[in-house]
Design an enzyme around this catalytic site. Sequence first.
Site, PDB file in Angstrom:
ATOM      1  CG  ASP A  23       2.560  -5.284  28.641  1.00 51.05           C
ATOM      2  OD1 ASP A  23       2.692  -5.708  29.798  1.00 51.05           O
ATOM      3  OD2 ASP A  23       3.381  -4.529  28.090  1.00 51.05           O
ATOM      4  NE  ARG A  36       1.380  -5.815  34.592  1.00 48.86           N
ATOM      5  CZ  ARG A  36       2.008  -5.758  33.406  1.00 48.86           C
ATOM      6  NH1 ARG A  36       1.376  -5.389  32.309  1.00 48.86           N
ATOM      7  NH2 ARG A  36       3.268  -6.092  33.321  1.00 48.86           N
TER       8      ARG A  36
HETATM    9  C1  FAD Z   1       2.747  -2.079  36.032  1.00 48.24           C
HETATM   10  C2  FAD Z   1       1.721  -1.552  35.086  1.00 48.24           C
HETATM   11  C3  FAD Z   1       1.497  -2.219  33.900  1.00 48.24           C
HETATM   12  C4  FAD Z   1       0.530  -1.754  33.007  1.00 48.24           C
HETATM   13  N1  FAD Z   1       0.222  -2.505  31.907  1.00 48.24           N
HETATM   14  C5  FAD Z   1      -0.810  -2.127  31.121  1.00 48.24           C
HETATM   15  C6  FAD Z   1      -1.287  -2.961  30.077  1.00 48.24           C
HETATM   16  O1  FAD Z   1      -0.768  -4.052  29.831  1.00 48.24           O
HETATM   17  N2  FAD Z   1      -2.345  -2.531  29.346  1.00 48.24           N
HETATM   18  C7  FAD Z   1      -3.001  -1.350  29.624  1.00 48.24           C
HETATM   19  O2  FAD Z   1      -3.996  -1.026  28.962  1.00 48.24           O
HETATM   20  N3  FAD Z   1      -2.555  -0.530  30.606  1.00 48.24           N
HETATM   21  C8  FAD Z   1      -1.500  -0.898  31.368  1.00 48.24           C
HETATM   22  N4  FAD Z   1      -1.108  -0.073  32.401  1.00 48.24           N
HETATM   23  C9  FAD Z   1      -1.671   1.305  32.518  1.00 48.24           C
HETATM   24  C10 FAD Z   1      -2.975   1.319  33.272  1.00 48.24           C
HETATM   25  O3  FAD Z   1      -3.986   0.709  32.525  1.00 48.24           O
HETATM   26  C11 FAD Z   1      -3.421   2.769  33.602  1.00 48.24           C
HETATM   27  O4  FAD Z   1      -3.648   3.464  32.404  1.00 48.24           O
HETATM   28  C12 FAD Z   1      -2.422   3.562  34.428  1.00 48.24           C
HETATM   29  O5  FAD Z   1      -1.840   2.780  35.417  1.00 48.24           O
HETATM   30  C13 FAD Z   1      -3.125   4.778  35.088  1.00 48.24           C
HETATM   31  O6  FAD Z   1      -4.126   4.345  35.959  1.00 48.24           O
HETATM   32  P1  FAD Z   1      -3.923   4.256  37.574  1.00 48.24           P
HETATM   33  O7  FAD Z   1      -4.655   3.087  38.039  1.00 48.24           O
HETATM   34  O8  FAD Z   1      -2.483   4.256  37.876  1.00 48.24           O
HETATM   35  O9  FAD Z   1      -4.539   5.483  38.233  1.00 48.24           O
HETATM   36  P2  FAD Z   1      -5.401   6.804  37.976  1.00 48.24           P
HETATM   37  O10 FAD Z   1      -6.619   6.667  38.809  1.00 48.24           O
HETATM   38  O11 FAD Z   1      -5.558   7.053  36.524  1.00 48.24           O
HETATM   39  O12 FAD Z   1      -4.432   7.838  38.607  1.00 48.24           O
HETATM   40  C14 FAD Z   1      -4.116   7.868  39.990  1.00 48.24           C
HETATM   41  C15 FAD Z   1      -2.909   8.715  40.243  1.00 48.24           C
HETATM   42  O13 FAD Z   1      -1.763   8.106  39.654  1.00 48.24           O
HETATM   43  C16 FAD Z   1      -0.897   9.073  39.114  1.00 48.24           C
HETATM   44  N5  FAD Z   1      -0.790   8.840  37.658  1.00 48.24           N
HETATM   45  C17 FAD Z   1      -1.512   7.962  36.926  1.00 48.24           C
HETATM   46  N6  FAD Z   1      -1.108   7.977  35.645  1.00 48.24           N
HETATM   47  C18 FAD Z   1      -0.129   8.902  35.576  1.00 48.24           C
HETATM   48  C19 FAD Z   1       0.698   9.376  34.520  1.00 48.24           C
HETATM   49  N7  FAD Z   1       0.595   8.910  33.286  1.00 48.24           N
HETATM   50  N8  FAD Z   1       1.612  10.330  34.811  1.00 48.24           N
HETATM   51  C20 FAD Z   1       1.759  10.799  36.060  1.00 48.24           C
HETATM   52  N9  FAD Z   1       1.006  10.396  37.102  1.00 48.24           N
HETATM   53  C21 FAD Z   1       0.076   9.456  36.865  1.00 48.24           C
HETATM   54  C22 FAD Z   1      -1.480  10.407  39.450  1.00 48.24           C
HETATM   55  O14 FAD Z   1      -0.927  10.804  40.685  1.00 48.24           O
HETATM   56  C23 FAD Z   1      -2.960  10.091  39.605  1.00 48.24           C
HETATM   57  O15 FAD Z   1      -3.626  10.998  40.417  1.00 48.24           O
HETATM   58  C24 FAD Z   1      -0.163  -0.546  33.304  1.00 48.24           C
HETATM   59  C25 FAD Z   1       0.067   0.117  34.521  1.00 48.24           C
HETATM   60  C26 FAD Z   1       0.976  -0.370  35.404  1.00 48.24           C
HETATM   61  C27 FAD Z   1       1.169   0.355  36.696  1.00 48.24           C
END
Ligand code: FAD
Length: 310
Positions: free
Chosen positions: A135, A186
């Site tokens: 991560d 990723r």
């Molecule tokens: C498999 C995976 C691994 C990850 N690993 C890391 C990592 O190693 N380091 C890191 O910094 N980040 C990590 N993240 C988190 C990532 O950086 C984002 O903060 C997170 O995925 C929210 O951004 P988004 O692209 O999903 O969409 P956004 O544009 O923020 O949101 C789009 C939609 O997704 C839904 N959504 C998003 N977040 C939430 C929430 N918390 N609760 C409920 N609904 C939500 C809502 O419907 C929202 O409208 C990871 C995410 C995933 C999916």
Amino acid sequence: MYAGAKAVFYALSRSATLKRLASKYGMRSRDSFARRFIAGETVEEAIETSRQIQTQGLLLTLDYLGESVRTPEEAAAATREYVRLLDVIVASGIERNISLKLTQLGAGIDRATCVDNLRRILEPAGRHGFFVRIDMENSPWTQLTLEIFETLWQQEYRNVGIALQAALYRSEEDIRHMNELGARVRLIKGAYKEPETVAYQRKSDVDAAFLRLMRLLLDSGTYPAIATHDPKTIAATRSHARERGVATDRFEFQMLYGIRRDLQSSLVAEGYRMRLYIPFGREWFPYFMRRLGERPANLGFVVRGILGDR
Ligand SMILES: Cc1cc2nc3c(=O)[nH]c(=O)nc-3n(C[C@H](O)[C@H](O)[C@H](O)COP(=O)(O)OP(=O)(O)OC[C@H]3O[C@@H](n4cnc5c(N)ncnc54)[C@H](O)[C@@H]3O)c2cc1C
């Protein structure tokens, strides 16, 4: 609002009082609020959840929660837990894929300790056919995380990949480098509040950067993971893959446990690979607070959960 919410929840995530309070209520019964995002505090619960998830046609990666350990003993204990997790996963028969954080393995203590601990995990992981994803944590760790990854890569470990954040200006260069190495990336937007000197502050800029990097990965990366819950970003990924003739088995989508289950299952139904990130363990508080920072509306179910649970 975007950067502000992250900053507030990051500050709260460092509060010992809040952590004590949350720990008391968050997981204590089957419908307590933290269970929305955390598969359980024990490995047994995580395996049980993983089995159910696999039956829905989803792929998975298990994350044993923990980060920012302060002593070599804590880092060694986390490493042993990960090695034990490998054994439990093998015995259970679920998919062999884990995610981990380097500050959990001692990156904050010294580089050599962390490299040794990571190797202790990659060794048995390689023998048993696991894939291990590192991560990405907040920006003070970016350079060190990439250097440690590359140290192991140069030692011929190939069962390991990295995560890169679209929010950071440097990520385009890092992705080009990973593409040259043939390493698996990723792509994520980035969960941490970062300063303007290193990262985009506006959500629209982060979203646009994500699209640019997604194209770079689909065009010249190695089995990239597009990790987002954003329907627009997912649609753009699908159409880019279609235009470029990138087959659905040459990349995968990833989402977090408990978020957008509707989208998860529709992608599976349409024949896409969809991997769920499944966190478990007692140290769930910082992870949980990042999920609130991404979407402050989540606070509503926490408050309702606490009031209903008393
Ligand atoms: C498999 C995976 C691994 C990850 N690993 C890391 C990592 O190693 N380091 C890191 O910094 N980040 C990590 N993240 C988190 C990532 O950086 C984002 O903060 C997170 O995925 C929210 O951004 P988004 O692209 O999903 O969409 P956004 O544009 O923020 O949101 C789009 C939609 O997704 C839904 N959504 C998003 N977040 C939430 C929430 N918390 N609760 C409920 N609904 C939500 C809502 O419907 C929202 O409208 C990871 C995410 C995933 C999916």
